[in-house]
Design a protein around this motif. Structure first.
Motif, PDB file in Angstrom:
ATOM      1  N   VAL A   1       0.616  -1.462   0.631  1.00 23.15           N
ATOM      2  CA  VAL A   1      -0.095   0.297   0.511  1.00 23.15           C
ATOM      3  C   VAL A   1       0.944   1.440   0.039  1.00 23.15           C
ATOM      4  O   VAL A   1       1.676   1.383   0.628  1.00 23.15           O
ATOM      5  CB  VAL A   1      -0.977   0.632   1.261  1.00 23.15           C
ATOM      6  CG1 VAL A   1      -1.912   0.985   1.215  1.00 23.15           C
ATOM      7  CG2 VAL A   1      -2.110  -1.472   1.269  1.00 23.15           C
ATOM      8  N   GLN A   2       0.234   1.840  -0.327  1.00 25.35           N
ATOM      9  CA  GLN A   2       1.059   2.844  -0.824  1.00 25.35           C
ATOM     10  C   GLN A   2       0.763   4.720  -0.574  1.00 25.35           C
ATOM     11  O   GLN A   2      -0.872   4.561  -1.066  1.00 25.35           O
ATOM     12  CB  GLN A   2       1.417   3.410  -2.448  1.00 25.35           C
ATOM     13  CG  GLN A   2       3.165   3.183  -2.677  1.00 25.35           C
ATOM     14  CD  GLN A   2       4.132   2.991  -3.816  1.00 25.35           C
ATOM     15  OE1 GLN A   2       3.342   3.218  -4.671  1.00 25.35           O
ATOM     16  NE2 GLN A   2       5.252   2.728  -3.836  1.00 25.35           N
ATOM     17  N   SER A  24      -3.092   3.837  -2.933  1.00 23.45           N
ATOM     18  CA  SER A  24      -2.331   2.925  -4.327  1.00 23.45           C
ATOM     19  C   SER A  24      -1.977   1.471  -3.270  1.00 23.45           C
ATOM     20  O   SER A  24      -1.861   0.999  -2.582  1.00 23.45           O
ATOM     21  CB  SER A  24      -1.125   3.280  -5.436  1.00 23.45           C
ATOM     22  OG  SER A  24       0.102   3.460  -4.666  1.00 23.45           O
ATOM     23  N   GLY A  25      -2.544   0.184  -4.635  1.00 27.93           N
ATOM     24  CA  GLY A  25      -2.001  -0.826  -3.767  1.00 27.93           C
ATOM     25  C   GLY A  25      -3.525  -1.059  -2.853  1.00 27.93           C
ATOM     26  O   GLY A  25      -4.406  -0.569  -3.108  1.00 27.93           O
ATOM     27  N   ARG A  26      -3.499  -2.651  -3.167  1.00 26.12           N
ATOM     28  CA  ARG A  26      -4.673  -3.221  -1.999  1.00 26.12           C
ATOM     29  C   ARG A  26      -5.407  -3.253  -0.867  1.00 26.12           C
ATOM     30  O   ARG A  26      -4.456  -3.314   0.181  1.00 26.12           O
ATOM     31  CB  ARG A  26      -4.378  -4.754  -2.149  1.00 26.12           C
ATOM     32  CG  ARG A  26      -6.336  -5.585  -1.764  1.00 26.12           C
ATOM     33  CD  ARG A  26      -5.646  -7.492  -2.250  1.00 26.12           C
ATOM     34  NE  ARG A  26      -6.852  -7.348  -1.503  1.00 26.12           N
ATOM     35  CZ  ARG A  26      -7.189  -9.167  -1.773  1.00 26.12           C
ATOM     36  NH1 ARG A  26      -5.538  -9.653  -1.974  1.00 26.12           N
ATOM     37  NH2 ARG A  26      -8.787  -9.534  -1.270  1.00 26.12           N
ATOM     38  N   LEU A  27      -6.248  -2.309  -0.797  1.00 28.21           N
ATOM     39  CA  LEU A  27      -7.079  -2.184   1.297  1.00 28.21           C
ATOM     40  C   LEU A  27      -8.017  -3.575   1.130  1.00 28.21           C
ATOM     41  O   LEU A  27      -9.198  -3.502   0.847  1.00 28.21           O
ATOM     42  CB  LEU A  27      -7.714  -0.963   1.314  1.00 28.21           C
ATOM     43  CG  LEU A  27      -6.336   0.196   1.443  1.00 28.21           C
ATOM     44  CD1 LEU A  27      -7.888   1.620   1.487  1.00 28.21           C
ATOM     45  CD2 LEU A  27      -5.442   0.533   2.425  1.00 28.21           C
ATOM     46  N   ALA A  97      -1.926   4.347   7.394  1.00 34.80           N
ATOM     47  CA  ALA A  97      -3.168   3.197   7.017  1.00 34.80           C
ATOM     48  C   ALA A  97      -2.768   2.578   8.063  1.00 34.80           C
ATOM     49  O   ALA A  97      -2.002   1.715   8.335  1.00 34.80           O
ATOM     50  CB  ALA A  97      -3.721   3.196   5.467  1.00 34.80           C
ATOM     51  N   ASP A  98      -4.045   1.648   8.117  1.00 37.51           N
ATOM     52  CA  ASP A  98      -4.334   0.442   9.026  1.00 37.51           C
ATOM     53  C   ASP A  98      -4.684  -0.975   8.207  1.00 37.51           C
ATOM     54  O   ASP A  98      -5.403  -0.777   7.841  1.00 37.51           O
ATOM     55  CB  ASP A  98      -4.840   0.771  10.376  1.00 37.51           C
ATOM     56  CG  ASP A  98      -4.024   1.173  12.097  1.00 37.51           C
ATOM     57  OD1 ASP A  98      -4.272   1.733  12.610  1.00 37.51           O
ATOM     58  OD2 ASP A  98      -2.991   1.383  10.641  1.00 37.51           O
ATOM     59  N   MET A  99      -4.206  -2.174   8.493  1.00 31.70           N
ATOM     60  CA  MET A  99      -4.798  -3.031   7.485  1.00 31.70           C
ATOM     61  C   MET A  99      -4.581  -4.100   8.889  1.00 31.70           C
ATOM     62  O   MET A  99      -3.292  -4.549   8.482  1.00 31.70           O
ATOM     63  CB  MET A  99      -4.497  -3.514   6.374  1.00 31.70           C
ATOM     64  CG  MET A  99      -4.478  -2.518   5.340  1.00 31.70           C
ATOM     65  SD  MET A  99      -5.420  -3.053   3.583  1.00 31.70           S
ATOM     66  CE  MET A  99      -2.589  -3.482   3.449  1.00 31.70           C
TER      67      MET A  99
END
Length: 121
Positions: A1-2, A24-27, A97-99
């Protein structure tokens, strides 16, 4: 993730400003995106967050009623609308971001670069 933050600037007290975070990237559906800020000589502090898959939002007390976090899932962008800005809001604002997100505050699994917000009195 960016994460790519933009939109900072110099404003006067009482003015409004909107900053953006392009993702950008998968969330994952359990993710959340938000903002921290760091003022000179102070520690970085959580400002606001929004869940990626539903509209729940979270704010630190000092910005409640003045800042609004929103998202455009189609454009993979999160916005922070800042109204009635005060000199004490002056800081570098960082997108994060938190994932997954466990709430109510972001811990910052992913970070973007900062954008400077300066509020003159």
């Amino acid at each position: 993730v960016q994460l790519q933050a933009s939109g900072g600037g110099l404003v006067q007290a009482g003015d409004s400003l909107r900053i953006s975070c392009a993702v950008s990237g998968r969330l994952y559906s359990s993710s959340a995106i938000g903002w921290f800020r760091q003022a000179p000589g102070k520690e970085r502090e959580f400002v606001a967050a929004i869940r990626w898959n539903d509209p729940r939002t979270y704010y630190t007390d000092s910005v409640k009623g003045r800042f609004t976090i929103a998202k455009d899932n189609a454009k993979n962008t999160v916005f922070l609308q800042m109204n009635n800005l005060k000199p004490e809001d002056t800081a570098v604002y960082y997108c994060a971001a938190d994932m997954p997100f466990r709430g109510p505050y972001l811990k910052g699994d992913y970070w973007g670069q900062g954008t400077q917000v300066t509020v003159s009195s």
